[in-house]
Design a protein around this motif. Structure first.
Motif, PDB file in Angstrom:
ATOM      1  N   ARG A  22      26.627  77.741 -61.827  1.00  0.00           N
ATOM      2  CA  ARG A  22      26.512  76.610 -62.341  1.00  0.00           C
ATOM      3  C   ARG A  22      25.692  75.351 -61.727  1.00  0.00           C
ATOM      4  N   PRO A  23      25.063  74.339 -62.140  1.00  0.00           N
ATOM      5  CA  PRO A  23      24.696  74.180 -63.528  1.00  0.00           C
ATOM      6  C   PRO A  23      23.264  74.856 -63.468  1.00  0.00           C
ATOM      7  N   GLY A  24      22.358  74.591 -64.712  1.00  0.00           N
ATOM      8  CA  GLY A  24      21.009  74.840 -64.809  1.00  0.00           C
ATOM      9  C   GLY A  24      20.787  76.163 -65.540  1.00  0.00           C
ATOM     10  N   LEU A  25      19.818  76.210 -66.070  1.00  0.00           N
ATOM     11  CA  LEU A  25      19.329  77.347 -66.845  1.00  0.00           C
ATOM     12  C   LEU A  25      18.982  78.822 -66.294  1.00  0.00           C
ATOM     13  N   GLY A  26      18.624  78.579 -64.941  1.00  0.00           N
ATOM     14  CA  GLY A  26      18.574  79.849 -64.450  1.00  0.00           C
ATOM     15  C   GLY A  26      19.608  80.423 -63.699  1.00  0.00           C
ATOM     16  N   THR A  27      19.576  81.682 -62.923  1.00  0.00           N
ATOM     17  CA  THR A  27      20.677  82.193 -62.218  1.00  0.00           C
ATOM     18  C   THR A  27      20.439  82.406 -60.983  1.00  0.00           C
ATOM     19  N   PRO A  28      21.376  81.988 -59.908  1.00  0.00           N
ATOM     20  CA  PRO A  28      21.142  82.329 -58.454  1.00  0.00           C
ATOM     21  C   PRO A  28      21.147  83.777 -58.122  1.00  0.00           C
ATOM     22  N   ALA A  29      20.424  84.087 -56.823  1.00  0.00           N
ATOM     23  CA  ALA A  29      20.048  85.580 -56.499  1.00  0.00           C
ATOM     24  C   ALA A  29      21.448  85.582 -55.879  1.00  0.00           C
ATOM     25  N   PHE A 218      11.932  74.789 -73.238  1.00  0.00           N
ATOM     26  CA  PHE A 218      12.887  73.837 -72.739  1.00  0.00           C
ATOM     27  C   PHE A 218      12.373  73.251 -71.480  1.00  0.00           C
ATOM     28  N   ALA A 219      13.141  72.132 -71.172  1.00  0.00           N
ATOM     29  CA  ALA A 219      12.748  71.375 -70.031  1.00  0.00           C
ATOM     30  C   ALA A 219      14.200  70.818 -69.633  1.00  0.00           C
ATOM     31  N   ALA A 220      14.718  71.197 -68.273  1.00  0.00           N
ATOM     32  CA  ALA A 220      16.087  70.765 -67.977  1.00  0.00           C
ATOM     33  C   ALA A 220      16.273  70.107 -66.768  1.00  0.00           C
ATOM     34  N   LEU A 221      17.309  69.112 -66.422  1.00  0.00           N
ATOM     35  CA  LEU A 221      17.654  68.395 -65.107  1.00  0.00           C
ATOM     36  C   LEU A 221      19.025  68.608 -64.963  1.00  0.00           C
ATOM     37  N   SER A 222      19.472  68.980 -63.777  1.00  0.00           N
ATOM     38  CA  SER A 222      20.846  69.179 -63.564  1.00  0.00           C
ATOM     39  C   SER A 222      21.178  68.686 -62.066  1.00  0.00           C
ATOM     40  N   MET A 223      22.297  67.963 -61.899  1.00  0.00           N
ATOM     41  CA  MET A 223      22.856  67.497 -60.672  1.00  0.00           C
ATOM     42  C   MET A 223      24.028  68.151 -60.385  1.00  0.00           C
ATOM     43  N   ALA A 224      24.395  68.514 -59.184  1.00  0.00           N
ATOM     44  CA  ALA A 224      25.385  68.914 -58.496  1.00  0.00           C
ATOM     45  C   ALA A 224      25.936  68.549 -57.389  1.00  0.00           C
ATOM     46  N   TRP A 225      27.344  68.153 -57.261  1.00  0.00           N
ATOM     47  CA  TRP A 225      28.133  67.481 -56.168  1.00  0.00           C
ATOM     48  C   TRP A 225      29.092  68.437 -55.446  1.00  0.00           C
ATOM     49  N   MET A 226      28.865  68.782 -54.260  1.00  0.00           N
ATOM     50  CA  MET A 226      29.595  69.726 -53.851  1.00  0.00           C
ATOM     51  C   MET A 226      30.627  68.995 -52.855  1.00  0.00           C
ATOM     52  N   ALA A 227      31.969  68.596 -53.588  1.00  0.00           N
ATOM     53  CA  ALA A 227      33.150  68.045 -53.191  1.00  0.00           C
ATOM     54  C   ALA A 227      33.598  68.339 -51.924  1.00  0.00           C
ATOM     55  N   ASN A 228      33.489  69.802 -51.727  1.00  0.00           N
ATOM     56  CA  ASN A 228      34.348  70.223 -50.375  1.00  0.00           C
ATOM     57  C   ASN A 228      33.569  71.589 -50.446  1.00  0.00           C
ATOM     58  N   ALA A 245      12.870  75.168 -80.828  1.00  0.00           N
ATOM     59  CA  ALA A 245      13.898  74.823 -79.846  1.00  0.00           C
ATOM     60  C   ALA A 245      14.875  73.735 -80.387  1.00  0.00           C
ATOM     61  N   PRO A 246      16.366  74.196 -80.148  1.00  0.00           N
ATOM     62  CA  PRO A 246      17.330  73.189 -80.181  1.00  0.00           C
ATOM     63  C   PRO A 246      16.739  71.536 -79.593  1.00  0.00           C
ATOM     64  N   ASP A 247      17.077  70.535 -80.079  1.00  0.00           N
ATOM     65  CA  ASP A 247      16.542  69.440 -79.700  1.00  0.00           C
ATOM     66  C   ASP A 247      17.001  68.763 -78.270  1.00  0.00           C
ATOM     67  N   ALA A 248      18.427  69.085 -78.154  1.00  0.00           N
ATOM     68  CA  ALA A 248      18.969  68.347 -76.927  1.00  0.00           C
ATOM     69  C   ALA A 248      20.319  69.282 -76.529  1.00  0.00           C
ATOM     70  N   ARG A 249      20.751  69.036 -75.411  1.00  0.00           N
ATOM     71  CA  ARG A 249      21.961  69.776 -74.950  1.00  0.00           C
ATOM     72  C   ARG A 249      22.246  68.896 -73.587  1.00  0.00           C
ATOM     73  N   VAL A 250      23.492  68.453 -73.451  1.00  0.00           N
ATOM     74  CA  VAL A 250      24.263  67.865 -72.551  1.00  0.00           C
ATOM     75  C   VAL A 250      25.531  68.389 -72.045  1.00  0.00           C
ATOM     76  N   TYR A 251      25.791  68.721 -70.781  1.00  0.00           N
ATOM     77  CA  TYR A 251      27.050  69.398 -70.428  1.00  0.00           C
ATOM     78  C   TYR A 251      27.707  68.799 -69.199  1.00  0.00           C
ATOM     79  N   ALA A 252      28.777  69.155 -68.904  1.00  0.00           N
ATOM     80  CA  ALA A 252      29.434  68.741 -67.457  1.00  0.00           C
ATOM     81  C   ALA A 252      30.541  69.881 -67.312  1.00  0.00           C
ATOM     82  N   GLY A 253      30.479  70.286 -65.795  1.00  0.00           N
ATOM     83  CA  GLY A 253      31.440  71.268 -65.695  1.00  0.00           C
ATOM     84  C   GLY A 253      32.027  71.308 -64.191  1.00  0.00           C
TER      85      GLY A 253
END
Length: 258
Positions: A22-29, A218-228, A245-253
């Protein structure tokens, strides 16, 4: 079985920085270090699709994947969506249909081929299958399968280029049989501080369903905070760029490594 493999993994293996999917549409390697487990959950995930005839809203709660490091370069992945709420409003009649259901199960295996910690140039292959344990309208109704090839490359200044092509044997819309679908996600991760980063992405998807072929962007923007070192909190949004395409999507995790 997955837990047994994790316990059997060499405890003395060198650990590495946490890299949630997480987050984002892609997958880390990158892959999880052997003997470690990552639990990554979407607290809430809402998607809206508005067209001339109806408006559809889908909300997922607790959509979770568990990634377990099996070897220095291989991780096992299990995923499931325990609660989903779908709401459809017919614009002509004003009638509303609501349903609550569970989603399908996800089983995958990621094998890193270069730089399992994600540094420099990193690439992996990730075959997966979906099992039809869910119910309509969230569950697909049949099994599916696919393959991702996530790649990333470090740039100066802590930036990171990301690319994830994917090909699927996707379940037909009527829930009986499979068809070809393929997509690609390209993105760039930008660090703001040592613990906060943003990722901008674009995605193109082609679905060759017998009931009607579609092309989505789609276009996407996500932010991540590494608390520790072992905890990340994220938010993100996705905008559909064309009619299919679906119009919009928002999420938090939240993602937690153990």
């Amino acid at each position: 079985m997955l837990v047994a493999l994790v316990v059997a993994a060499p405890a003395a293996a060198q650990d590495r920085d946490y890299c949630p999917a997480r987050p984002g549409l892609g997958t880390p390697a990158c892959t999880i270090a052997p003997g470690r487990v990552s639990v990554e959950t979407s607290v809430a995930d809402w998607e809206r699709d508005d067209n001339a005839d109806q408006r559809s809203d889908t909300i997922l709660f607790g959509d979770t994947i568990v990634r377990a490091g099996l070897t220095d370069t291989i991780e096992g992945i299990v995923g499931w969506s325990p609660v989903s709420i779908a709401r459809e409003r017919d614009k002509a009649t004003g009638s509303i249909d609501r349903s609550t259901a569970v989603g399908d199960a996800y089983l995958g295996l990621k094998a890193n081929l270069a730089s399992p910690d994600g540094s420099g140039f990193s690439v992996a292959v990730q075959p997966f299958a979906t099992l039809p344990v869910g119910r309509s309208p969230v569950g697909a109704g049949d099994w599916g399968a696919g393959l991702l090839v996530p790649m990333s490359y470090d740039l100066p200044g802590g930036m990171n280029l990301q690319f994830t092509p994917e090909i699927d044997a996707a379940v037909d819309e009527d829930g009986n049989g499979r068809h070809l679908a393929y997509s690609a996600v390209a993105g760039i991760e930008l660090p703001f501080t040592k613990t906060v980063s943003a990722t901008a992405e674009v995605q193109a998807l082609r679905d060759r369903d017998p009931g009607g072929r579609t092309s989505q962007a789609f276009a996407a923007l996500s932010m991540a905070w590494m608390a520790n070192d072992d905890l990340q909190i994220d938010v993100g949004g996705v905008a559909g760029l064309n009619h299919d395409a679906p119009d919009a999507r928002v999420y938090a995790g939240v993602s937690r490594r153990f």
